[in-house]
Structure formats: C-alpha cells, structure tokens
Design a protein around this motif. Sequence first.
Motif, PDB file in Angstrom:
ATOM      1  N   LYS A 126     -19.457  55.671  20.841  1.00 20.85           N
ATOM      2  CA  LYS A 126     -18.155  55.358  21.792  1.00 20.85           C
ATOM      3  C   LYS A 126     -17.064  56.156  21.677  1.00 20.85           C
ATOM      4  O   LYS A 126     -16.587  56.510  20.547  1.00 20.85           O
ATOM      5  N   ALA A 134     -14.224  50.242  28.433  1.00 26.07           N
ATOM      6  CA  ALA A 134     -14.132  48.992  28.022  1.00 26.07           C
ATOM      7  C   ALA A 134     -13.050  48.386  28.205  1.00 26.07           C
ATOM      8  O   ALA A 134     -12.888  46.955  28.449  1.00 26.07           O
ATOM      9  N   SER A 138     -12.053  44.702  30.356  1.00 25.94           N
ATOM     10  CA  SER A 138     -11.622  43.782  29.473  1.00 25.94           C
ATOM     11  C   SER A 138     -11.129  42.391  30.059  1.00 25.94           C
ATOM     12  O   SER A 138     -10.623  42.665  30.896  1.00 25.94           O
TER      13      SER A 138
END
Length: 319
Positions: A126, A134, A138
């Motif tokens: 990542k 992400a 979220s």
Amino acid sequence: MDHGGHGTMTDLPPFTFGRGLEFAGGGDPVFLVGCVLALALYGWGVVRLRRRGDSWPVGRVVAFAAGVLTIAAVMCTALNDYGMVMFSVHMVQHMVISMVSPILILLGAPVTLTLRALPTAARGRKGPRELLVALLHSRYMKVISHPAFTIPLFIASLYGLYFSPLFDFLMGSRAGHIVMMTHFLAVGLIFFWPIMGVDPGPNRPGYIIRMLELFAGMPFHAFFGIALMMASEPMVTTFLHPPASLGIDPLDDQTAAGGIAWAFSEIPSVIVLVALLFQWYMSEQRQARRKDRAADRDGDAELAAYNAYLASLDARGRG
C-alpha cells in the motif's frame, strides 16, 4: 509599521492581539507557506501527467491556481492587518476563504489529479495512492461528506463562533487566528466537496439533491448577515476599539460586515449553480453519446443478423 514588500502603512498604527502579543503584519507566513506548497504540488502533478503523455484540462489548472491565490490575497497581504482591527475586512477574509476559495480549488479537482499522478504500489503493498483511495472510501469520509454533517457544520461555524466568546478567544493570539481561518477553509471545502462532484467521494447524490444541499445552507448564511446588520450593539469585543486613525465606528463597521456576509451568500451560490448545471449538461451529453453508440452497435448487429437470414434463405432456395 513595515510590511515587507507592501510598503509602510502609516494610517494603521501598530496594534496588539488581545493578550498583548504584537502582530507582525504583512500577512500570515503560515498561509504563505501553505499556498506556495499547494501550488508547487499541484504543478508537480500536472507536469508528471504531461511527461507521460496524459492531458489535464487547463481550466482546472486556472481554477485551482485562482483558488489558492484568493487565499493568498486575503491572508498573505496587508489586508490581513486590517482584518485584525476591522470587522468588515475580517468578514471579507472569512467569506473569501470559506466560500470563494474552496469552490475554485474544488473545480481544480486536486484529488483526481493526485490519484492520477501518484504511482501504483506493487502487488500486496500500500502506497500513498492506495491509502488515499482507502480514505476516500472510508466510513469517516462518508460521515463528514454527508449533508447531515456538512450543513450543520457550515451553519454552526457562523453562529457558534461569532455569537459566543470563542471568537474573541481565538482572535486573542496568532495561533488562534490561524486555527480559525484554517477552520473556515476546511468547512468550505467539506461543504462544497459533495456538491461540486468533480473529485471522487463516497457521497455523490443526483444533481437535484446537490442543488437542494446548496440552498439548504445559504439562507442561514443570509440570516447571519442580517443579524449583524440589525444588531443595536457590537456583537464581539475584538473590534470594539479600532485604531483612532481609521476613523470608523465599531457598530457601523459591524453593519458593513453583516452586509458583506449577506451579499456573499448569493455570489458563491450562483457560481456553484452554474457549475452544477454545466456538469449536468455534460453528463447528459455523455449518456446520450453512449446510448447512440449502443444503438449503433445494436443496429449493426440486427442488420448483420438480417443479412445472414437472407443469405440462409438464398442458400435454401438454391438447394
């Protein structure tokens, strides 16, 4: 008082914060660094795209640069000095940094540029790009971009700040002033982000809902301005004693501040509404082109099937 590149403001004598901390003048260096860094990073992203052969709309570059420069104009110049002693000038700073700058910055699509410019991490890892994706998906982003959060926050930033002792407390120090102005900018970005719809985000309602979100917050903004204009006494103590050389009355200055707040509730609304209508039009055009292409493919398939059917009939007739 020398203002480093802005001349000497002989009409504005030296003044201090509420706690006796001298205000250096000439604009805020924290915002200056932030503006330079924002322009540099955005420019890096555009150059990175161009070097690998990808395009990036010039209009977005212009919009983002204009948004950052509007912040610099109100926070990194001598205007910031006057904003510390005049309610009307402070209100110009507030309105620009919370309603004009965020709209222009969002039209520049900085999140989209970041996602396209950052490299993809190796499989199983990542990197910055993956972390940003992400974050965008979220639960935290879903909450802070939801109208149930953005609209109350937008309203509370006005009434909860100016109609409580919090405003005088924050204006009492350099750090407090920076925090307050940064808050105004953040609130503007959070409020307009799901409405503008240029960058990706977890909450992307239809265009009608976006317009309703826009107009849900603006009346409260106008009422705030009217409340300041109609007040019979100063609402905050920070601007009770302006420098005598300015020759202004605190109550008259507050009335002017209210008029500025009321007027700014209209201008950004028109800008955003025009942008939304243009986005809606372009979206409809893209959908129409997709439908036309699909219809052309279907038509070609039907024609081919019909020709094949005729060929089979001809073959049967010959047999």
